[in-house]
Design a protein around this motif. Structure first.
Motif, PDB file in Angstrom:
ATOM      1  N   ALA A 103     -11.618  16.266  -7.163  1.00  0.00           N
ATOM      2  CA  ALA A 103     -10.562  16.591  -6.229  1.00  0.00           C
ATOM      3  C   ALA A 103      -9.278  15.667  -6.591  1.00  0.00           C
ATOM      4  N   PRO A 104      -7.973  16.282  -6.186  1.00  0.00           N
ATOM      5  CA  PRO A 104      -6.871  15.181  -6.407  1.00  0.00           C
ATOM      6  C   PRO A 104      -6.728  14.204  -5.328  1.00  0.00           C
ATOM      7  N   GLY A 105      -6.258  13.102  -5.905  1.00  0.00           N
ATOM      8  CA  GLY A 105      -6.027  12.269  -4.941  1.00  0.00           C
ATOM      9  C   GLY A 105      -4.959  11.357  -5.250  1.00  0.00           C
ATOM     10  N   SER A 106      -4.910  10.101  -4.209  1.00  0.00           N
ATOM     11  CA  SER A 106      -3.745   9.060  -4.447  1.00  0.00           C
ATOM     12  C   SER A 106      -4.261   7.971  -3.939  1.00  0.00           C
ATOM     13  N   VAL A 107      -3.727   6.741  -4.469  1.00  0.00           N
ATOM     14  CA  VAL A 107      -4.081   5.330  -4.057  1.00  0.00           C
ATOM     15  C   VAL A 107      -3.318   5.009  -2.622  1.00  0.00           C
ATOM     16  N   THR A 108      -4.060   4.363  -1.816  1.00  0.00           N
ATOM     17  CA  THR A 108      -3.216   4.116  -0.728  1.00  0.00           C
ATOM     18  C   THR A 108      -3.385   2.595  -0.304  1.00  0.00           C
ATOM     19  N   ALA A 109      -2.587   1.941   0.528  1.00  0.00           N
ATOM     20  CA  ALA A 109      -2.730   0.584   0.775  1.00  0.00           C
ATOM     21  C   ALA A 109      -3.552   0.602   2.035  1.00  0.00           C
ATOM     22  N   ARG A 110      -3.941  -0.717   2.502  1.00  0.00           N
ATOM     23  CA  ARG A 110      -4.899  -1.006   3.637  1.00  0.00           C
ATOM     24  C   ARG A 110      -3.952  -0.580   5.074  1.00  0.00           C
ATOM     25  N   ALA A 111      -2.616  -1.074   5.029  1.00  0.00           N
ATOM     26  CA  ALA A 111      -1.905  -0.670   5.893  1.00  0.00           C
ATOM     27  C   ALA A 111      -0.255  -1.134   5.470  1.00  0.00           C
ATOM     28  N   ALA A 112       0.613  -0.697   6.144  1.00  0.00           N
ATOM     29  CA  ALA A 112       2.330  -0.932   5.747  1.00  0.00           C
ATOM     30  C   ALA A 112       2.905  -0.852   7.095  1.00  0.00           C
ATOM     31  N   ALA A 113       3.646  -1.742   7.508  1.00  0.00           N
ATOM     32  CA  ALA A 113       4.471  -1.863   8.582  1.00  0.00           C
ATOM     33  C   ALA A 113       5.953  -2.093   8.530  1.00  0.00           C
TER      34      ALA A 113
ATOM     35  N   VAL B 262      23.923  -4.945  11.566  1.00  0.00           N
ATOM     36  CA  VAL B 262      22.523  -3.776  11.551  1.00  0.00           C
ATOM     37  C   VAL B 262      22.717  -3.361  12.596  1.00  0.00           C
ATOM     38  N   ALA B 263      22.471  -1.959  13.215  1.00  0.00           N
ATOM     39  CA  ALA B 263      22.302  -1.187  14.162  1.00  0.00           C
ATOM     40  C   ALA B 263      21.019  -1.338  14.675  1.00  0.00           C
ATOM     41  N   ALA B 264      20.616  -1.310  15.969  1.00  0.00           N
ATOM     42  CA  ALA B 264      19.245  -1.533  16.563  1.00  0.00           C
ATOM     43  C   ALA B 264      18.428  -0.358  15.850  1.00  0.00           C
ATOM     44  N   GLY B 265      17.149  -0.806  15.147  1.00  0.00           N
ATOM     45  CA  GLY B 265      16.407   0.306  14.549  1.00  0.00           C
ATOM     46  C   GLY B 265      16.801   0.312  13.310  1.00  0.00           C
ATOM     47  N   THR B 266      17.400  -0.386  12.420  1.00  0.00           N
ATOM     48  CA  THR B 266      17.546  -0.262  11.186  1.00  0.00           C
ATOM     49  C   THR B 266      16.617  -0.966  10.388  1.00  0.00           C
ATOM     50  N   PRO B 267      15.871  -0.165   9.381  1.00  0.00           N
ATOM     51  CA  PRO B 267      14.651  -0.726   8.829  1.00  0.00           C
ATOM     52  C   PRO B 267      15.073  -1.860   7.833  1.00  0.00           C
ATOM     53  N   LEU B 268      14.235  -3.273   8.112  1.00  0.00           N
ATOM     54  CA  LEU B 268      14.931  -4.450   7.093  1.00  0.00           C
ATOM     55  C   LEU B 268      13.669  -4.648   5.981  1.00  0.00           C
ATOM     56  N   PHE B 269      12.609  -4.463   6.356  1.00  0.00           N
ATOM     57  CA  PHE B 269      11.661  -4.951   5.581  1.00  0.00           C
ATOM     58  C   PHE B 269      10.463  -3.803   5.761  1.00  0.00           C
ATOM     59  N   THR B 270       9.539  -3.976   4.773  1.00  0.00           N
ATOM     60  CA  THR B 270       8.350  -3.256   4.927  1.00  0.00           C
ATOM     61  C   THR B 270       7.191  -4.000   4.307  1.00  0.00           C
ATOM     62  N   VAL B 271       6.220  -4.382   5.038  1.00  0.00           N
ATOM     63  CA  VAL B 271       5.045  -5.377   4.701  1.00  0.00           C
ATOM     64  C   VAL B 271       3.780  -4.361   4.289  1.00  0.00           C
ATOM     65  N   VAL B 272       3.461  -4.607   2.991  1.00  0.00           N
ATOM     66  CA  VAL B 272       2.580  -3.748   2.471  1.00  0.00           C
ATOM     67  C   VAL B 272       1.290  -4.537   2.543  1.00  0.00           C
ATOM     68  N   ASP B 273       0.279  -4.190   3.275  1.00  0.00           N
ATOM     69  CA  ASP B 273      -1.063  -4.878   3.118  1.00  0.00           C
ATOM     70  C   ASP B 273      -1.826  -4.453   1.877  1.00  0.00           C
ATOM     71  N   VAL B 274      -2.051  -4.874   0.833  1.00  0.00           N
ATOM     72  CA  VAL B 274      -2.530  -4.611  -0.177  1.00  0.00           C
ATOM     73  C   VAL B 274      -4.145  -5.309  -0.524  1.00  0.00           C
ATOM     74  N   SER B 275      -4.408  -6.102   0.443  1.00  0.00           N
ATOM     75  CA  SER B 275      -5.736  -6.885   0.494  1.00  0.00           C
ATOM     76  C   SER B 275      -6.687  -5.962   0.110  1.00  0.00           C
TER      77      SER B 275
END
Length: 440
Positions: A45-55, A267-280
């Motif tokens: 099956a085709p697939g892709s690598v995923t992180a544990r979480a990202a916020a 920055v306006a309210a809701g502007t994305p500033l960071f994405t923290v990716v949990d690769v543990s």
């Protein structure tokens, strides 16, 4: 030449031609034996690598990115300060709430001369409380971190419940005055308590909104400046990237321009500033076709190859299979299978490169295995009238033998009935054999 000689010569030619044709017909046939061994059935099956979480961490209110404390690619711990937003409007609201609290604490909030004045003051206090709660709820709703947003909203609800109880007590005291069973002073004291509570709560909620301007990492992980490249989605521990709420989509980036918000920018309210990716803990999602998904169970082992790491092979284990289907990349119905990704080795046995979230993969799921089974090459199986058969050697001729198949590997299949180990069969060229043919 006489007619009889001509006929004899023709007969010899016919015999020679028939023999040559038989030899030619079986030129691709090769004999072998049914053996005993292990057979593994593989679903690819085709697939892709995923992180544990990202916020995605977004600006909770309009303001200036006053303090930027992290860089792209930096590892951060949960709760670590990422940046501080300067929002003059929220700061002004907190100062105003502080002044009101100081006034209420000095007892300067209630001055009534009768029940009508008491009622007017109570209504004013209720209106101030309602406005403060609505402002606090609006501010909390703009926060995209789901956990922080939930905490602040619960704080608003709890404060409102406390104030409603205090206001109800003041109303009950007034009704007691009207019935002549209590003095107006007792009612005023009750109303003063409600005013002080309202002022205290208004300050605490305004202070919490200002505290939310200090942006902290919701989890341990690696910082990526800006939001994700995909549309916001629900927070998840298994999806590749997720955001806590519904921040406003950033403007389309110009080619060659970094989309990260620099220090000092508005920055306006809701502007994305960071994405923290949990690769543990890295994982995989694989799209398994509906014809194969019932064979897949939690705990099934798999081998994984990445397009980005040619020659390397990784181990994986099935964690869960989704109940609801998706439309597969091939156009049919498929089900998402989630796996835990393990270590890998490259072509020379060294440690394989660490994958990155989003990398394309080919996942080979070992769905069934049979040990000490009677096995034959897959090329030995031919289908006749919907039945699986093999050409077995019986005496001096081939005989078609029906068989029952079990686990079916890519090259070898299990035979559960119809053959014994050691029995001679045609392992290749079975489709060239005709009834009555002799093994060559």
């Amino acid at each position: 030449m006489s007619r009889s000689l001509k006929l004899a010569a023709a007969g010899l030619v016919l015999i020679a031609s028939t023999a040559a044709s038989c030899d030619e017909k079986q030129i691709g046939v090769r004999l072998g034996e049914a053996a005993r061994g292990t057979v593994s059935e593989i679903v690819e099956a085709p697939g892709s690598v995923t992180a544990r979480a990202a916020a995605t961490v977004s600006a909770p209110a309009a303001g200036t990115l006053d303090d930027l404390r992290v860089e792209a690619g930096q590892r951060v711990s949960k709760g670590q300060v990422l940046a501080v937003i300067d929002a003059p409007e929220l700061e002004a609201r907190r100062r105003s709430a502080q002044r009101a609290l100081d006034e209420a604490s000095r007892g300067g909030g209630v001055a009534v001369g009768g029940t009508s004045a008491f009622t007017a003051v109570r209504r004013k206090t209720d209106k101030q409380a309602a406005d403060a709660f609505q402002l606090a709820r609006d501010a909390a709703g703009k926060i995209t971190d789901p956990q922080l947003r939930e905490v602040l909203l619960k704080q608003v609800d709890a404060a409102r419940s406390q104030y409603d109880a205090a206001s109800a007590a003041a109303g009950a005291a007034l009704r007691s005055v009207q019935r002549g069973v209590a003095s107006l002073g007792q009612a005023v004291s009750s109303l003063s308590a409600a005013q002080r509570l309202q002022a205290q709560q208004a300050y605490e909620l305004a202070d919490a909104a200002v505290e939310a301007l200090t942006l902290r990492s919701p989890s341990a992980g690696v910082v990526q400046l800006g939001g994700t490249s995909s549309a916001p989605s629900a927070s998840s521990l298994t999806d590749l990237l997720s955001s806590g709420g519904g921040p406003a989509a950033p403007a389309a980036a110009l080619p060659g321009v970094d989309v990260a918000v620099p220090k000092g920018a508005y920055v306006a309210a809701g502007t994305p500033l960071f994405t923290v990716v949990d690769v543990s803990r890295l994982g995989l999602t694989a799209e398994v076709d509906e014809t194969d998904v019932l064979l897949v169970k939690a705990g099934v082992k798999a081998t994984v190859e990445l397009d980005a790491a040619t020659g390397s092979s990784y181990q994986a284990t099935v964690r869960a299979i989704d109940l609801l289907p998706t439309t597969s990349s091939r156009g049919g119905v498929s089900y998402k299978v989630r796996l835990d990704l393990g270590s890998g080795k490259d072509a020379i046995g060294a440690t394989a490169p660490t994958p990155r979230p989003g990398m394309s993969a080919v996942v080979r799921l070992q769905v069934r295995e049979a040990d000490d089974a009677v096995t034959v090459p897959a090329s030995a199986i031919i289908n006749v009238d919907g039945k699986d058969t093999v050409w077995a050697v019986q005496g001096e001729r081939y005989e078609r033998v029906p068989v029952t198949l079990g686990v079916q590997g890519e090259d070898v299949v299990q035979v559960t009935d119809g053959l014994n180990a050691g029995q001679r069969i045609a392992v290749t060229g079975a489709d060239e054999i005709q009834p009555g043919d002799r093994p060559s």
